[in-house]
Design a protein around this motif. Structure first.
Motif, PDB file in Angstrom:
ATOM      1  N   ALA A 112      63.916  80.327  30.441  1.00 35.24           N
ATOM      2  CA  ALA A 112      63.559  79.991  31.821  1.00 35.24           C
ATOM      3  C   ALA A 112      62.289  80.722  32.236  1.00 35.24           C
ATOM      4  N   ARG A 113      62.194  81.991  31.859  1.00 34.72           N
ATOM      5  CA  ARG A 113      61.000  82.784  32.219  1.00 34.72           C
ATOM      6  C   ARG A 113      59.746  82.241  31.522  1.00 34.72           C
ATOM      7  N   GLU A 114      59.904  81.800  30.294  1.00 37.48           N
ATOM      8  CA  GLU A 114      58.759  81.250  29.566  1.00 37.48           C
ATOM      9  C   GLU A 114      58.261  79.966  30.232  1.00 37.48           C
ATOM     10  N   ILE A 115      59.176  79.123  30.641  1.00 37.18           N
ATOM     11  CA  ILE A 115      58.789  77.896  31.346  1.00 37.18           C
ATOM     12  C   ILE A 115      58.096  78.248  32.653  1.00 37.18           C
ATOM     13  N   ASN A 116      58.640  79.231  33.349  1.00 35.53           N
ATOM     14  CA  ASN A 116      58.047  79.640  34.621  1.00 35.53           C
ATOM     15  C   ASN A 116      56.659  80.237  34.422  1.00 35.53           C
ATOM     16  N   ARG A 117      56.478  80.945  33.316  1.00 33.58           N
ATOM     17  CA  ARG A 117      55.150  81.496  32.992  1.00 33.58           C
ATOM     18  C   ARG A 117      54.145  80.366  32.808  1.00 33.58           C
ATOM     19  N   ARG A 118      54.545  79.330  32.095  1.00 31.44           N
ATOM     20  CA  ARG A 118      53.659  78.177  31.877  1.00 31.44           C
ATOM     21  C   ARG A 118      53.309  77.507  33.206  1.00 31.44           C
ATOM     22  N   ASP A 123      46.880  74.730  36.478  1.00 33.36           N
ATOM     23  CA  ASP A 123      46.044  74.434  37.644  1.00 33.36           C
ATOM     24  C   ASP A 123      46.735  73.290  38.373  1.00 33.36           C
ATOM     25  N   ILE A 124      47.412  73.612  39.451  1.00 35.15           N
ATOM     26  CA  ILE A 124      48.235  72.630  40.149  1.00 35.15           C
ATOM     27  C   ILE A 124      47.426  71.431  40.638  1.00 35.15           C
ATOM     28  N   HIS A 125      46.151  71.629  40.937  1.00 34.00           N
ATOM     29  CA  HIS A 125      45.321  70.529  41.439  1.00 34.00           C
ATOM     30  C   HIS A 125      45.036  69.501  40.349  1.00 34.00           C
ATOM     31  N   HIS A 126      45.067  69.946  39.084  1.00 36.62           N
ATOM     32  CA  HIS A 126      44.809  69.023  37.974  1.00 36.62           C
ATOM     33  C   HIS A 126      46.086  68.538  37.296  1.00 36.62           C
ATOM     34  N   ASP A 127      47.163  69.315  37.401  1.00 39.83           N
ATOM     35  CA  ASP A 127      48.384  68.978  36.659  1.00 39.83           C
ATOM     36  C   ASP A 127      49.650  69.006  37.519  1.00 39.83           C
ATOM     37  N   PRO A 128      49.645  68.326  38.668  1.00 42.50           N
ATOM     38  CA  PRO A 128      50.865  68.355  39.500  1.00 42.50           C
ATOM     39  C   PRO A 128      52.061  67.704  38.818  1.00 42.50           C
ATOM     40  N   ASP A 129      51.818  66.655  38.031  1.00 42.03           N
ATOM     41  CA  ASP A 129      52.928  65.972  37.361  1.00 42.03           C
ATOM     42  C   ASP A 129      53.519  66.846  36.252  1.00 42.03           C
ATOM     43  N   GLU A 130      52.654  67.552  35.507  1.00 33.03           N
ATOM     44  CA  GLU A 130      53.152  68.454  34.474  1.00 33.03           C
ATOM     45  C   GLU A 130      53.913  69.613  35.111  1.00 33.03           C
ATOM     46  N   PHE A 131      53.409  70.087  36.232  1.00 28.40           N
ATOM     47  CA  PHE A 131      54.104  71.165  36.946  1.00 28.40           C
ATOM     48  C   PHE A 131      55.501  70.695  37.353  1.00 28.40           C
ATOM     49  N   ARG A 171      51.888  67.555  44.315  1.00 28.70           N
ATOM     50  CA  ARG A 171      50.603  66.871  44.458  1.00 28.70           C
ATOM     51  C   ARG A 171      50.150  66.926  45.918  1.00 28.70           C
ATOM     52  N   TYR A 172      51.124  66.899  46.827  1.00 26.80           N
ATOM     53  CA  TYR A 172      50.819  66.864  48.252  1.00 26.80           C
ATOM     54  C   TYR A 172      50.858  68.236  48.907  1.00 26.80           C
ATOM     55  N   VAL A 173      51.599  69.157  48.303  1.00 26.78           N
ATOM     56  CA  VAL A 173      51.640  70.526  48.844  1.00 26.78           C
ATOM     57  C   VAL A 173      51.380  71.515  47.696  1.00 26.78           C
ATOM     58  N   PRO A 174      50.160  71.501  47.149  1.00 24.99           N
ATOM     59  CA  PRO A 174      49.848  72.382  46.004  1.00 24.99           C
ATOM     60  C   PRO A 174      50.025  73.862  46.327  1.00 24.99           C
ATOM     61  N   GLU A 175      49.887  74.211  47.606  1.00 25.05           N
ATOM     62  CA  GLU A 175      50.048  75.612  47.992  1.00 25.05           C
ATOM     63  C   GLU A 175      51.486  76.084  47.795  1.00 25.05           C
ATOM     64  N   ARG A 176      52.405  75.166  47.643  1.00 26.13           N
ATOM     65  CA  ARG A 176      53.811  75.525  47.446  1.00 26.13           C
ATOM     66  C   ARG A 176      54.082  75.945  46.004  1.00 26.13           C
ATOM     67  N   ALA A 177      53.209  75.589  45.071  1.00 22.50           N
ATOM     68  CA  ALA A 177      53.449  75.807  43.648  1.00 22.50           C
ATOM     69  C   ALA A 177      53.688  77.276  43.295  1.00 22.50           C
ATOM     70  N   GLN A 178      52.775  78.145  43.676  1.00 14.15           N
ATOM     71  CA  GLN A 178      52.913  79.555  43.295  1.00 14.15           C
ATOM     72  C   GLN A 178      54.056  80.235  44.042  1.00 14.15           C
ATOM     73  N   GLU A 179      54.338  79.782  45.257  1.00 10.63           N
ATOM     74  CA  GLU A 179      55.516  80.295  45.965  1.00 10.63           C
ATOM     75  C   GLU A 179      56.773  79.940  45.184  1.00 10.63           C
ATOM     76  N   SER A 180      56.790  78.723  44.671  1.00 14.84           N
ATOM     77  CA  SER A 180      57.941  78.251  43.901  1.00 14.84           C
ATOM     78  C   SER A 180      58.138  79.075  42.637  1.00 14.84           C
ATOM     79  N   VAL A 181      57.028  79.416  41.980  1.00 14.12           N
ATOM     80  CA  VAL A 181      57.090  80.236  40.768  1.00 14.12           C
ATOM     81  C   VAL A 181      57.694  81.601  41.085  1.00 14.12           C
ATOM     82  N   ARG A 182      57.263  82.192  42.191  1.00 13.58           N
ATOM     83  CA  ARG A 182      57.811  83.502  42.577  1.00 13.58           C
ATOM     84  C   ARG A 182      59.300  83.415  42.903  1.00 13.58           C
ATOM     85  N   GLU A 183      59.702  82.340  43.529  1.00  9.67           N
ATOM     86  CA  GLU A 183      61.123  82.145  43.846  1.00  9.67           C
ATOM     87  C   GLU A 183      61.945  81.940  42.576  1.00  9.67           C
TER      88      GLU A 183
END
Length: 220
Positions: A112-118, A123-131, A171-183
């Motif tokens: 789980a940690r390895e996936i979260n590291r990835r 870059d959420i702006h280029h890879d929202p679907d992969e995220f 894709r619509y709230v990219p600012e949420r990505a890193q918050e999600s990773v921390r959670e």
């Protein structure tokens, strides 16, 4: 009445269900596309009866809409339905995660940690679907050992609903990505520390609901 089975053991209605749902998810059948039973039955070399059964199941799942004197068609995008599916996912996934938590091994948490590291390195702006896909993999690890198989299946079914809408929230709230990773990291730490399942469930549900709220705020 159960349809006769195909040589692989898969019922004809299940074969039709899988075939139609795949075409809906890949957008070969776009929202509003009319589903003609006879045409589908001919393509699958089966009768219309199992096709009708499959369409009834898809209608129950919200992927197909049936209108009297018109017939069945692929359901058009409904933002409220997406919100509802996200809310259901938050509830059932959190419960499955809580039940799974005491059974997770160190190697599960490492994965789980390895996936979260990835996720953190994307870059959420280029890879929202992969995220989004990695996000799905992360949560799959955490609830994989839930002993309630029906609950796990319910989570997967609701994920299918989200896949139908084909909305990558990030894709619509990219600012949420890193918050999600921390959670995510906090959630793994709680599981590793042996936190009470009820508390893990609360944190996991709030994690999903925060993402939902962020998306709703962006689209109001």
């Amino acid at each position: 009445m159960t349809s006769p089975s195909t040589p692989s053991g898969e019922s004809k209605s299940q074969k039709a269900y899988n075939w139609i749902s795949e075409k809906i998810r890949t957008r070969e059948y776009e929202p509003g596309y009319r589903l003609v039973l006879a045409t589908i039955a001919e393509a699958l070399d089966i009768s219309v009866v199992p096709v009708r059964e499959a369409i009834r199941q898809l209608e129950a799942e919200g992927m197909v809409t049936y209108e009297r004197n018109v017939g069945a068609s692929v359901t058009t995008y409904n933002r409220e339905a997406y919100y509802e599916s996200m809310d259901i996912v938050a509830t059932v996934e959190a419960n499955a995660t809580a039940q799974s938590a005491p059974l997770l091994e160190p190697e599960d948490l490492a994965r789980a940690r390895e996936i979260n590291r990835r996720m953190s390195e994307l870059d959420i702006h280029h890879d929202p679907d992969e995220f989004t896909q990695l996000n799905k993999e992360f949560h799959s690890v955490l609830f994989a050992k839930c002993p309630n198989e029906r609950l796990k299946n319910l989570v997967v079914d609701q994920w299918k609903q989200l896949e139908y809408h084909r909305v990558s929230t990030f894709r619509y709230v990219p600012e949420r990505a890193q918050e999600s990773v921390r959670e995510h990291e906090r959630l793994v730490n709680l599981i590793e520390a042996g936190a009470e399942p009820a508390y893990i469930e609360k944190v996991a549900r709030e994690h999903r609901l925060t993402t939902l709220r962020s998306y709703r705020e962006k689209n109001t």
